[in-house]
Scaffold this active site. Structure first.
Site, mmCIF file in Angstrom:
data_model
loop_
_atom_site.group_PDB
_atom_site.id
_atom_site.type_symbol
_atom_site.label_atom_id
_atom_site.label_comp_id
_atom_site.label_asym_id
_atom_site.label_seq_id
_atom_site.Cartn_x
_atom_site.Cartn_y
_atom_site.Cartn_z
ATOM 1 N N ASP A 122 0.811 -1.219 0.000
ATOM 2 C CA ASP A 122 0.000 0.000 0.000
ATOM 3 C C ASP A 122 0.848 1.273 0.000
ATOM 4 O O ASP A 122 0.627 2.193 0.801
ATOM 5 C CB ASP A 122 -0.957 0.001 1.204
ATOM 6 N N TYR A 166 0.869 -7.343 -4.069
ATOM 7 C CA TYR A 166 0.745 -8.489 -3.158
ATOM 8 C C TYR A 166 -0.474 -9.358 -3.429
ATOM 9 O O TYR A 166 -0.763 -10.287 -2.681
ATOM 10 C CB TYR A 166 0.735 -8.018 -1.704
ATOM 11 N N TRP A 225 -0.976 -14.021 3.507
ATOM 12 C CA TRP A 225 -1.473 -13.050 4.498
ATOM 13 C C TRP A 225 -2.974 -12.986 4.229
ATOM 14 O O TRP A 225 -3.430 -12.374 3.282
ATOM 15 C CB TRP A 225 -0.794 -11.701 4.270
ATOM 16 N N ASP A 226 -3.745 -13.674 5.049
ATOM 17 C CA ASP A 226 -5.158 -13.903 4.745
ATOM 18 C C ASP A 226 -6.035 -12.845 5.411
ATOM 19 O O ASP A 226 -6.147 -12.783 6.638
ATOM 20 C CB ASP A 226 -5.568 -15.302 5.218
ATOM 21 N N ASN A 227 -6.649 -12.007 4.588
ATOM 22 C CA ASN A 227 -7.517 -10.929 5.087
ATOM 23 C C ASN A 227 -8.978 -11.345 5.212
ATOM 24 O O ASN A 227 -9.856 -10.479 5.283
ATOM 25 C CB ASN A 227 -7.416 -9.722 4.149
ATOM 26 N N ASP A 232 -11.029 -3.850 9.086
ATOM 27 C CA ASP A 232 -10.626 -2.461 9.288
ATOM 28 C C ASP A 232 -11.133 -1.517 8.203
ATOM 29 O O ASP A 232 -10.969 -0.309 8.317
ATOM 30 C CB ASP A 232 -9.099 -2.349 9.417
#
Length: 793
Positions: A122, A166, A225-227, A232
């Site tokens: 980001d 990513y 990296w599992d969101n 948020d």
């Protein structure tokens, strides 16, 4: 070498939102040890305010806290990964910046940390002039710095790198053809692990094919990296559902998987518990059905274990010190106040009942507010309240909805309801699906029960009312769930979940009131084009964003179940009516909003009379007719516009109402034709009257119904009257009551509504302003001092 090959499975502490406490992290490590999770990634808060943290070393006190955290994780068998995000402002070619970065990581390494991560997610792809001259590309700059840091730290067995591209949707032009990823794959040292989120930032599913493609480009298996449970990006959503959409067989294509969970610590029990089940199932050698991972079975197992914690007396933030407990004992929590149990100086309080246009209401600080005990005493001998639910009078209602301990115990069925409403970003649970499907159908078929519909087959009406009863029952369950969360002993769960449950409760109150109102009150439109019934609505098990025909990120449509219920209402696009911060003092009082019924009149008249006497500081006089105050404040609307009056009731019965008028012009004519003659007959000027000055009373009533400028009514043909708006600790209930009435006005064609308020009534002015009302007239209304506020619908 063996440690390098260990599959990393664990948790990312959310980089946004409220930081977790040390006590919460200790509980997290206990959970991870119990469930077989082995990795915890920790990083300083990653917002613009703290982007420079990588340049600064920790203070002695901060060092001590971090050392404790690292040792606590390691004592539980959890690998502690320290992450930094220098990409926002680092000059890659600057030896000074590189030295600062090394200094910070060396300090952490000296505290006992043995695993690290450098994150470049980001950020802007552009390079400064100095970097453009030193590096061939953006990826080259990142890889060079990362390799240098990796060697400096002694090539630790766990070292993670998060690329700027990513996920598949961020790759240009594609995953396989991305120059950026190709550079990373070719130049990044082979033992450095690359982080990946899947096809999207928040991927619905992870497939072997997609992972094989990125593995080929990166020349190494990625770490996910599992969101899936990250929330948020949406302040109205939690994700309490199980770990799903990732088959255990994916492990052979991965270096590891770290779950980025909800910002709220207590919301992560089921996600992490089910992640542990997923990880353990992939390690089992047996291939029978019991060992295969099933999200539904994992959810049931997690729910069973969570129930043991949910009703435990835990402090907010999992604080467990004696000082916290002593402080809690000395200052008991307000016990679900209605109107006065909490300090009035800390709560935005509305003044009570402005009774006439010629004088402002008494200052709320001087008004003796009716406490819960006083309300019970003053009402004790009066028997059942008009407007109480059928089958039970006031005593029975208080008994059934009482403030006793039973309200504060969360049952497993309530927790399942909560999980179903806050399930996963790409799908809702069973309760959320049913609610949206039934609401959509009721809205589309409301013509079956409209006030002006032609003959409708009885079976169609029965079907509509059957679905309606299901929605009403579910909305009542949501209200009860809210009460149980607030009234429970577990303050930790309340602190984290309350804003979400409170928001859903308020939305459900409006939806329930609206569905009740539709039956026999909505006007059927001969043309469906351009009406509220044709507005964008959603239905089914998938969120609204997915109806666009492509898989989009969940933030494309915000709000979750609350947001979709909101959008099904006529005024759903007016976010200011639905989104507000939760109250300072949570209250477990059970509220209900419904349309006005004729039997409510006596109670409303009694209530407004008592409050008038209290605000004026006078005793009730036998010379004053008992209906005078009610006839002035409420009578015209209750008689001539009852379909736009909504009642608020709590466990004790009716506690307020809001009045609406669809067409002020027509209403004024009807007042002159029927209401005023009836008042002249009721309060005659001669003989036998029970009012000291009936002529003045009639004159005041006529002034109350005075004319408004045509310029006002052209844009704002409807009127809102707040003469019986209740004064509550939770002001959101008053907002919700008003929203329910605005929903009805909009449904029957109103394009705008206005309300007249005294200029000295600052609290009410603020109340309306927060709901999108703007001042449109001053001095031209029926009262010389009155301020007219309006808003379009």
């Amino acid at each position: 070498m063996e440690e390098k090959k260990q599959f990393l499975c664990g948790v990312v502490e959310g980089f946004y939102g409220r930081p977790w406490t040390m006590d919460q992290r200790k509980v997290l490590f206990q959970w991870m040890q119990s469930w077989g999770l082995n990795t915890y990634l920790y990083g300083p808060k990653d917002d613009l305010k703290h982007r420079l943290l990588w340049r600064e070393v920790y203070s002695h006190e901060e060092e001590g806290q971090l050392r404790i955290l690292i040792k606590e994780a390691q004592s539980r068998g959890v690998k502690f990964v320290y992450a930094l995000s220098p990409g926002q402002d680092i000059v890659f070619s600057s030896s000074c910046d590189l030295t600062l970065l090394k200094r910070k990581l060396r300090q952490v390494s000296d505290l006992g940390c043995q695993a690290f991560a450098i994150l470049f997610d980001d950020i802007d792809h552009s390079l400064c002039q100095a970097d453009s001259e030193a590096f061939s590309s953006f990826a080259h700059a990142q890889v060079t710095i990362t390799n240098e840091i990796y060697r400096f730290l002694g090539e630790p067995p766990v070292f993670l790198f998060c690329p700027t591209e990513y996920c598949g949707s961020l790759c240009s032009p594609s995953v396989s053809k991305s120059p950026y990823l190709q550079t990373v794959g070719e130049d990044l040292l082979p033992d450095i692990t690359v982080i990946w989120t899947g096809t999207k930032v928040i991927s619905r599913k992870l497939s072997v094919d997609c992972l094989s493609e990125v593995e080929s480009v990166l020349q190494r298996p990625p770490l996910i990296w599992d969101n899936l449970h990250a929330n948020d990006y949406d302040s109205r959503r939690l994700f309490l559902g199980p770990f799903k959409g990732r088959e255990p067989e994916l492990r052979s294509n991965l270096r590891g998987l770290l779950l980025n969970p909800n910002c709220e610590f207590e919301a992560n029990y089921i996600p992490l518990h089910s992640l542990g089940s997923w990880y353990r199932s992939g390690k089992e050698e047996r291939k029978d059905e019991e060992c295969e991972y099933c999200p539904d079975r994992a959810l049931s197992a997690a729910l069973h274990d969570w129930m043991e914690e949910l009703n435990q007396p835990l402090q907010a933030g999992r604080q467990s010190s004696r000082a916290d407990q002593r402080s809690s004992a000395q200052t008991p929590r307000c016990k679900t106040p209605d109107r006065s149990d909490c300090p009035p100086t800390l709560v935005d309080r509305l003044p009570v009942f402005p009774l006439n246009s010629s004088s402002p209401p008494s200052s709320p600080t001087k008004v003796k507010v009716e406490t819960e005990g006083e309300k019970k005493r003053s009402n004790q001998p009066q028997g059942p309240r008009p407007g109480a639910p059928s089958g039970g009078g006031r005593g029975q209602k208080a008994q059934g909805w009482g403030l006793g301990g039973g309200k504060g115990l969360l049952s497993e069925s309530q927790v399942r309801l909560l999980v179903g409403l806050y399930y996963l970003p790409h799908e809702y649970g069973l309760s959320g699906q049913k609610l949206l499907q039934d609401l959509s159908w009721l809205k589309a078929n409301c013509h079956l029960v409209s006030a002006n519909s032609k003959k409708t087959a009885p079976q169609k009406i029965d079907e509509w009312r059957g679905r309606s009863s299901r929605v009403l029952s579910l909305c009542e369950d949501i209200a009860q769930l809210h009460c149980s969360v607030v009234g429970g002993a577990n303050r930790a769960v309340l602190y984290d979940l309350y804003p979400y449950v409170w928001d859903l409760r308020n939305t459900a109150l409006v939806a329930k009131a609206f569905i009740c109102w539709l039956d026999g009150r909505v006007l059927s439109d001969s043309s469906a084009l351009g009406t509220w019934k044709n507005c964008f609505h959603l239905c089914g098990k998938t969120p609204g964003a997915d109806l666009l025909g492509v898989e989009s990120e969940p933030w494309a449509f915000k709000g979750g179940v609350s947001g979709e219920v909101q959008m099904l209402l006529p005024i759903g696009s007016n976010n200011e009516l639905f989104t507000h911060p939760p109250p300072l003092f949570p209250t477990s009082r059970l509220y209900n909003i419904r349309p006005y019924h004729g039997k409510d009149k006596l109670e409303l008249y009694r209530m407004v009379r008592q409050l008038h006497l209290r605000t004026q500081g006078v005793q009730e006089s036998s010379a004053l007719h008992p209906d005078v105050i009610g006839d002035r404040c409420l009578g015209p609307c209750l008689v001539l516009s009852p379909e736009y009056c909504f009642i608020l009731e709590d466990e004790l019965g009716v506690c307020g109402c809001v009045l609406g008028i669809l067409d002020v012009r027509m209403f004024a004519k009807r007042c002159q034709a029927s209401w005023m003659p009836a008042m002249r007959d009721k309060y005659p000027t001669k003989g036998g009257n029970t009012h000291p000055n009936p002529q003045d009373l009639i004159q005041l009533m006529e002034e109350d119904q005075g004319e408004y400028p045509e310029s006002l009514l052209f844009h704002f043909p409807s009127q809102l009257r707040l003469d019986a708006l209740p004064e509550l600790v939770d002001v959101s209930v008053s907002r919700t009551l008003l929203t329910a009435m605005l929903t009805a006005l909009k449904a029957n064609g109103s394009q705008g509504v206005f309300c007249e308020v005294q200029p000295t009534d600052r609290q009410r002015l603020e109340f309306l302003t927060k709901l999108g009302f703007l001042e449109i007239l001053r001095g031209e209304a029926r009262s010389r001092e009155g301020v007219v506020l309006g808003r379009l619908l």
